[in-house]
Write a protein that holds these residues in place. Structure first.
Motif, PDB file in Angstrom:
ATOM      1  N   PRO A   1      28.694  55.575  42.636  1.00 17.32           N
ATOM      2  CA  PRO A   1      27.617  54.581  42.741  1.00 17.32           C
ATOM      3  C   PRO A   1      27.791  53.390  41.797  1.00 17.32           C
ATOM      4  N   LEU A   2      28.311  53.629  40.597  1.00 11.64           N
ATOM      5  CA  LEU A   2      28.533  52.533  39.654  1.00 11.64           C
ATOM      6  C   LEU A   2      29.642  51.607  40.156  1.00 11.64           C
ATOM      7  N   VAL A   3      30.682  52.199  40.730  1.00 17.99           N
ATOM      8  CA  VAL A   3      31.755  51.402  41.316  1.00 17.99           C
ATOM      9  C   VAL A   3      31.215  50.579  42.480  1.00 17.99           C
ATOM     10  N   ALA A   4      30.352  51.199  43.290  1.00 18.82           N
ATOM     11  CA  ALA A   4      29.763  50.497  44.434  1.00 18.82           C
ATOM     12  C   ALA A   4      28.922  49.302  43.967  1.00 18.82           C
ATOM     13  N   LEU A   5      28.192  49.477  42.881  1.00 18.42           N
ATOM     14  CA  LEU A   5      27.385  48.372  42.343  1.00 18.42           C
ATOM     15  C   LEU A   5      28.273  47.220  41.871  1.00 18.42           C
ATOM     16  N   GLN A   6      29.405  47.578  41.249  1.00 22.02           N
ATOM     17  CA  GLN A   6      30.350  46.554  40.796  1.00 22.02           C
ATOM     18  C   GLN A   6      30.903  45.765  41.988  1.00 22.02           C
ATOM     19  N   CYS A   7      31.279  46.484  43.032  1.00 24.71           N
ATOM     20  CA  CYS A   7      31.824  45.824  44.216  1.00 24.71           C
ATOM     21  C   CYS A   7      30.756  45.007  44.933  1.00 24.71           C
ATOM     22  N   LYS A   8      29.524  45.508  44.948  1.00 22.94           N
ATOM     23  CA  LYS A   8      28.424  44.766  45.556  1.00 22.94           C
ATOM     24  C   LYS A   8      28.208  43.442  44.839  1.00 22.94           C
ATOM     25  N   LYS A   9      28.314  43.473  43.509  1.00 24.06           N
ATOM     26  CA  LYS A   9      28.185  42.241  42.729  1.00 24.06           C
ATOM     27  C   LYS A   9      29.274  41.241  43.100  1.00 24.06           C
ATOM     28  N   LEU A  10      30.495  41.735  43.292  1.00 19.26           N
ATOM     29  CA  LEU A  10      31.607  40.859  43.677  1.00 19.26           C
ATOM     30  C   LEU A  10      31.363  40.213  45.035  1.00 19.26           C
ATOM     31  N   TYR A  11      30.786  40.973  45.941  1.00 15.84           N
ATOM     32  CA  TYR A  11      30.585  40.466  47.303  1.00 15.84           C
ATOM     33  C   TYR A  11      29.287  39.674  47.453  1.00 15.84           C
ATOM     34  N   SER A  12      28.553  39.512  46.364  1.00 16.44           N
ATOM     35  CA  SER A  12      27.324  38.712  46.419  1.00 16.44           C
ATOM     36  C   SER A  12      27.586  37.236  46.110  1.00 16.44           C
ATOM     37  N   VAL A  13      28.840  36.914  45.711  1.00 21.40           N
ATOM     38  CA  VAL A  13      29.187  35.531  45.356  1.00 21.40           C
ATOM     39  C   VAL A  13      30.440  35.115  46.122  1.00 21.40           C
ATOM     40  N   HIS A  14      30.785  33.847  45.999  1.00 21.86           N
ATOM     41  CA  HIS A  14      31.936  33.311  46.721  1.00 21.86           C
ATOM     42  C   HIS A  14      33.026  32.762  45.801  1.00 21.86           C
ATOM     43  N   THR A  15      32.819  32.895  44.503  1.00 26.81           N
ATOM     44  CA  THR A  15      33.816  32.431  43.546  1.00 26.81           C
ATOM     45  C   THR A  15      33.764  33.278  42.287  1.00 26.81           C
ATOM     46  N   GLY A  16      34.924  33.452  41.649  1.00 28.33           N
ATOM     47  CA  GLY A  16      34.980  34.243  40.430  1.00 28.33           C
ATOM     48  C   GLY A  16      34.350  33.568  39.238  1.00 28.33           C
ATOM     49  N   CYS A  17      34.049  32.287  39.363  1.00 25.01           N
ATOM     50  CA  CYS A  17      33.467  31.530  38.242  1.00 25.01           C
ATOM     51  C   CYS A  17      31.949  31.632  38.210  1.00 25.01           C
ATOM     52  N   ASP A  18      31.367  32.300  39.191  1.00 17.31           N
ATOM     53  CA  ASP A  18      29.915  32.431  39.243  1.00 17.31           C
ATOM     54  C   ASP A  18      29.389  33.125  37.992  1.00 17.31           C
ATOM     55  N   ASP A  19      28.280  32.630  37.451  1.00 14.84           N
ATOM     56  CA  ASP A  19      27.717  33.182  36.208  1.00 14.84           C
ATOM     57  C   ASP A  19      27.357  34.656  36.332  1.00 14.84           C
ATOM     58  N   SER A  20      27.029  35.092  37.542  1.00 13.27           N
ATOM     59  CA  SER A  20      26.638  36.491  37.727  1.00 13.27           C
ATOM     60  C   SER A  20      27.805  37.448  37.531  1.00 13.27           C
ATOM     61  N   LEU A  21      29.036  36.902  37.514  1.00 14.67           N
ATOM     62  CA  LEU A  21      30.221  37.740  37.345  1.00 14.67           C
ATOM     63  C   LEU A  21      30.775  37.709  35.928  1.00 14.67           C
ATOM     64  N   LYS A  22      30.068  37.108  35.010  1.00 16.04           N
ATOM     65  CA  LYS A  22      30.611  36.946  33.653  1.00 16.04           C
ATOM     66  C   LYS A  22      30.868  38.282  32.965  1.00 16.04           C
ATOM     67  N   ASP A  23      30.164  39.336  33.423  1.00 15.07           N
ATOM     68  CA  ASP A  23      30.338  40.650  32.794  1.00 15.07           C
ATOM     69  C   ASP A  23      31.198  41.589  33.639  1.00 15.07           C
ATOM     70  N   ILE A  24      31.792  41.096  34.721  1.00 15.09           N
ATOM     71  CA  ILE A  24      32.493  41.992  35.640  1.00 15.09           C
ATOM     72  C   ILE A  24      33.692  42.661  34.990  1.00 15.09           C
ATOM     73  N   ARG A  25      34.368  41.936  34.091  1.00 15.57           N
ATOM     74  CA  ARG A  25      35.526  42.541  33.404  1.00 15.57           C
ATOM     75  C   ARG A  25      35.082  43.670  32.478  1.00 15.57           C
ATOM     76  N   PHE A  26      33.911  43.496  31.871  1.00 15.56           N
ATOM     77  CA  PHE A  26      33.396  44.535  30.979  1.00 15.56           C
ATOM     78  C   PHE A  26      32.884  45.725  31.791  1.00 15.56           C
ATOM     79  N   ASP A  27      32.322  45.438  32.970  1.00 14.07           N
ATOM     80  CA  ASP A  27      31.908  46.524  33.865  1.00 14.07           C
ATOM     81  C   ASP A  27      33.106  47.378  34.255  1.00 14.07           C
TER      82      ASP A  27
END
Length: 278
Positions: free
Chosen positions: A229-255
């Motif tokens: 489920p945690l992996v799914a949440l991470q992937c869901k966050k990735l698919y909620s935006v269209h660019t890696g520079c989006d502010d919502s992804l700033k913590d994705i590397r730490f996730d």
């Protein structure tokens, strides 16, 4: 974590363990990790990738705590000490451990520096998967038992995929900066849309590796799947935006890094339970 999981799996297989080599080898691996991260810090700083306001790197150079030259000295010192701690294992199983040590040596130097610059040529994912996965497990198994047990290789696949997921998340965050500095990562070659898919493939590799381990060593090795489920949440966050520079992804590397740690802990717990039950 990969080293600990390897040793636990060898115990499950009732393989005699050289505990002196176990301790020295883990120290060698930790120092290798320190060295490659510091070399990478210096290289990214010189290429203007890790800037003071960026998320990448340790920030030590950017905060002027140490100069890039001092950091280079620290990296070389860590690499040298790693070699010293690896000597008992090399003497114990010369051929396999020495081969792994040499590959690791050139991998650490060439990941972001001379002579290969793997990271900046789109080969970083391959190198990280190999060094943090199969090669590490092969070397650790040889260092502590003198031989390599083939089913243990799935531990390498497991951690290799989890480690490359961290790198891919980091590269997706840094696509804009990497492009501006002339660095070419696999994420840049694929584009953000395909890099998101690659993240799912990496985690699918973790799942399949866990299933393979369960096939060989029992159902408790499926325990890491509770992190799905945690992996799914991470992937869901990735698919909620269209660019890696989006502010919502700033913590994705730490996730991704936290997920790697959790997957490692769960696998070690699963193997420990299997050892206890056996």
């Amino acid at each position: 974590m990969p080293a600990l999981a390897t040793v636990l799996l060898l115990i499950l297989l009732d393989v005699p363990i050289n505990w002196g080599n176990t301790i020295s080898s883990i120290l060698a691996l930790l120092l290798l990790q320190v060295a490659v991260n510091i070399f990478n810090d210096v290289a990214d700083y010189k290429k203007l990738i890790d800037l003071p306001d960026s998320l990448g790197g340790s920030g030590v150079i950017q905060q002027a705590w140490l100069t890039s030259r001092q950091m280079s000295y620290l990296a070389w010192s860590s690499l040298f000490l790693s070699g010293l701690f690896a000597l008992p294992a090399i003497m114990y199983a010369p051929v396999p451990v020495l081969i792994c040590a040499l590959v690791a040596f050139f991998g650490v130097l060439g990941y972001s520096g001379w002579p290969f610059y793997f990271k900046y040529k789109g080969l970083g994912d391959v190198v990280v998967w190999l060094l943090c996965g199969p090669l590490l497990v092969f070397g650790m198994s040889s260092a502590v038992s003198g031989v390599f047990w083939e089913p243990v290789l799935f531990v390498g696949f497991y951690f290799g995929f989890a480690a490359t997921a961290i790198l891919n998340a980091n590269n997706m965050n840094d696509m804009k900066i990497d492009l501006a500095s002339g660095a070419t990562t696999l994420a840049i070659k694929l584009g953000f849309t395909n890099a998101r898919l690659l993240q799912i493939i990496y985690y699918l590799g973790v799942v399949l590796s866990s299933c393979a381990l369960a096939w060989f060593f029992g159902p408790w090795l499926l325990l890491p799947l509770i992190a799905t489920p945690l992996v799914a949440l991470q992937c869901k966050k990735l698919y909620s935006v269209h660019t890696g520079c989006d502010d919502s992804l700033k913590d994705i590397r730490f996730d991704a890094a936290k997920t790697h740690l959790l997957l490692g802990i769960l696998l070690c717990i699963a193997i420990s339970i299997s050892v206890w039950l056996s």
